[in-house]
Design an enzyme around this catalytic site. Structure first.
Site, PDB file in Angstrom:
ATOM      1  N   ASP A  64       0.861  -1.169   0.000  1.00  0.00           N
ATOM      2  CA  ASP A  64       0.000   0.000   0.000  1.00  0.00           C
ATOM      3  C   ASP A  64       0.907   1.230   0.000  1.00  0.00           C
ATOM      4  O   ASP A  64       2.070   1.157   0.377  1.00  0.00           O
ATOM      5  CB  ASP A  64      -0.937  -0.016   1.213  1.00  0.00           C
ATOM      6  CG  ASP A  64      -2.135   0.921   1.022  1.00  0.00           C
ATOM      7  OD1 ASP A  64      -3.049   0.889   1.846  1.00  0.00           O
ATOM      8  OD2 ASP A  64      -2.138   1.677   0.024  1.00  0.00           O
ATOM      9  N   ASP A 114      -7.593  -7.726   0.828  1.00  0.00           N
ATOM     10  CA  ASP A 114      -6.653  -7.819   1.945  1.00  0.00           C
ATOM     11  C   ASP A 114      -7.391  -7.378   3.200  1.00  0.00           C
ATOM     12  O   ASP A 114      -8.272  -6.496   3.131  1.00  0.00           O
ATOM     13  CB  ASP A 114      -5.430  -6.902   1.734  1.00  0.00           C
ATOM     14  CG  ASP A 114      -5.693  -5.505   2.282  1.00  0.00           C
ATOM     15  OD1 ASP A 114      -6.260  -4.682   1.524  1.00  0.00           O
ATOM     16  OD2 ASP A 114      -5.365  -5.252   3.466  1.00  0.00           O
TER      17      ASP A 114
HETATM   18  N1  LIG Z   1      -4.143   3.591  -0.232  1.00  0.00           N
HETATM   19  C1  LIG Z   1      -5.331   3.247   0.303  1.00  0.00           C
HETATM   20  N2  LIG Z   1      -6.444   3.908  -0.085  1.00  0.00           N
HETATM   21  C2  LIG Z   1      -7.670   3.623   0.416  1.00  0.00           C
HETATM   22  O1  LIG Z   1      -8.657   4.268   0.025  1.00  0.00           O
HETATM   23  C3  LIG Z   1      -7.770   2.578   1.410  1.00  0.00           C
HETATM   24  C4  LIG Z   1      -9.014   2.268   1.988  1.00  0.00           C
HETATM   25  C5  LIG Z   1      -9.041   1.300   2.989  1.00  0.00           C
HETATM   26  N3  LIG Z   1     -10.082   0.855   3.749  1.00  0.00           N
HETATM   27  C6  LIG Z   1      -9.544  -0.015   4.612  1.00  0.00           C
HETATM   28  N4  LIG Z   1     -10.291  -0.593   5.565  1.00  0.00           N
HETATM   29  C7  LIG Z   1      -9.658  -1.387   6.591  1.00  0.00           C
HETATM   30  C8  LIG Z   1     -10.741  -1.873   7.488  1.00  0.00           C
HETATM   31  N5  LIG Z   1     -10.159  -2.733   8.497  1.00  0.00           N
HETATM   32  C9  LIG Z   1     -11.159  -3.765   8.842  1.00  0.00           C
HETATM   33  C10 LIG Z   1     -10.636  -4.679   9.928  1.00  0.00           C
HETATM   34  C11 LIG Z   1     -10.190  -3.896  11.154  1.00  0.00           C
HETATM   35  C12 LIG Z   1      -9.192  -2.804  10.772  1.00  0.00           C
HETATM   36  C13 LIG Z   1      -9.727  -1.928   9.672  1.00  0.00           C
HETATM   37  N6  LIG Z   1      -8.216  -0.204   4.430  1.00  0.00           N
HETATM   38  C14 LIG Z   1      -7.858   0.632   3.408  1.00  0.00           C
HETATM   39  C15 LIG Z   1      -6.637   0.909   2.820  1.00  0.00           C
HETATM   40  C16 LIG Z   1      -6.589   1.896   1.817  1.00  0.00           C
HETATM   41  N7  LIG Z   1      -5.386   2.229   1.221  1.00  0.00           N
END
Ligand SMILES: Nc1nc(=O)c2cc3nc(NCCN4CCCCC4)[nH]c3cc2[nH]1
Length: 386
Positions: free
Chosen positions: A102, A280
């Protein structure tokens, strides 16, 4: 430098083959410099150059073709320059298959303090020691190149939901301008010639017309794949799924689609049905460290006293010994007394289940029975853990 014929021959370009579709569900195969990625794919998260509580070979043996690393964490500790000096991230962590990284935008917004966001990039302070750092689209791609990442992400701005339309639009437009700058940097570093891929990231929050505009304009840039960003940021599952129904049809059909940060087994199943190829999530690994087990018949919270004398394993038919060889009573004990083996066994079980689910999805699409598989799987989960 002059490439030998042999070297030139082995650096195949990044490619995606669409093998089969059923409705919006897709079965495909990505080729990267470190091998093939069978899609739909679940990518275990290895934020600080390790999938927590797992050996790399163990992760591979479960069927993972790709693990995820994080630019934000690795640029702070041990730094990209040090990893590059030691031969790159694959060698550093002993993972000889595909690595996706990322770009750091999301982590800066969710982890660091004292941020200043401008057109140029974002200045932030480390959540470890408060030291000052700067990240631009160019610097993020440079770091991912130093790591030797096979699948790189553009730097973008992901905002939390709910948000005003004006704020969603501002961040979406900025991310589009940063997509172009990321692409220029990626090409100036010879990414395509190394067979690496750079993905653009679709933003637009929960605003349909902004999602479509972002997907269409991003699709005009020559990216090797496209991510759906800005979701799994606190919105209800129904909103996430609705946004996928709007967004994936507007994305290129012949390139991989990666839904970032998703998700639970149900999120994954429903998102495959809406056109997503890559996933992921920290869920299986983080939940494992907190005593939660994912099984074919739903979730089992090993902290719960009802397991204290249950001699049954989690799933005696599982190929994974963490699920078939240890009693729930033992797992409950390990979790209760906070023994390290508890986190190890439940992480192992959870990643095994996630890969089992992905293999089931891939086989079902191959055999033209994905819709039936989806219904049956949801019934199994609803059956609960008898
Ligand atoms: N470069 C980038 N852009 C995003 O819009 C993005 C959007 C995202 N949305 C998540 N959600 C993670 C949700 N996760 C669920 C389990 C508990 C911890 C948080 N990770 C992300 C990573 C991301 N990385």
């Amino acid at each position: 430098s002059e490439k030998t014929t042999e070297q030139a021959a082995t650096t195949k370009p990044f490619s995606f083959k669409l093998l089969k579709t059923e409705g919006m569900a897709r079965r495909g195969e990505i080729t990267t410099p470190h091998g093939k990625v069978r899609t739909p794919a679940f990518m275990p998260v290895g934020t600080q150059a390790t999938v927590k509580a797992m050996y790399p070979q163990q992760v591979r043996d479960l069927g993972a073709d790709v693990v995820l690393g994080n630019t934000y964490h690795l640029m702070l500790r041990p730094t990209a320059e040090r990893i590059a000096k030691l031969g790159g991230l694959h060698k550093f962590m002993g993972w000889d298959h595909t690595i996706l990284t990322d770009s750091g935008g999301f982590q800066v917004m969710s982890l660091s303090g004292l941020r200043k966001m401008t057109e140029e990039g974002v200045t932030f302070s480390s959540h470890h020691d408060g030291s000052k750092h700067f990240m631009s689209p160019e610097r993020s791609v440079e770091i991912q190149g130093l790591l030797g990442s096979d699948i790189q992400m553009q730097l973008d701005e992901c905002i939390a939901l709910p948000a005003e339309r004006s704020e969603v639009e501002r961040a979406m437009q900025l991310s589009l301008r940063w997509a172009e700058r990321s692409r220029n940097q990626f090409e100036s570093m010879g990414g395509p010639q190394k067979g690496q891929g750079l993905y653009g990231i679709v933003q637009g929050g929960d605003v349909p017309d902004l999602r479509i505009e972002s997907a269409q304009r991003l699709g005009e840039l020559p990216m090797e794949g496209y991510s759906v960003g800005g979701l799994a940021v606190g919105e209800p599952q129904a909103v996430m799924l609705k946004m996928l129904e709007i967004t994936t049809p507007a994305m290129p059909n012949d390139k991989p689609r990666y839904l970032m940060g998703v998700g639970t087994p149900e999120d994954i199943l429903e998102s495959v049905a809406r056109g997503i190829d890559q996933f992921d999530c920290v869920m299986p690994t983080r939940a494992g460290r907190h005593g939660l087990a994912y099984t074919r018949f739903g979730k089992v919270n090993l902290k719960n006293a009802r397991h204290s004398e249950d001699p049954r394993p989690l799933d005696e038919e599982s190929q994974c010994e963490a699920a078939s060889k240890y009693s729930r009573a033992y797992l409950h004990h390990l979790v209760r007394v906070n023994e390290g083996l508890g986190a190890m066994l439940l992480t192992w079980n959870n990643l095994a289940y996630y890969q089992y689910l992905m293999q089931g999805i891939r086989d079902a699409i191959d055999e033209g029975r994905f819709e039936e598989f989806r219904q049956q799987t949801k019934e199994d989960w609803a059956r609960g853990d008898l």
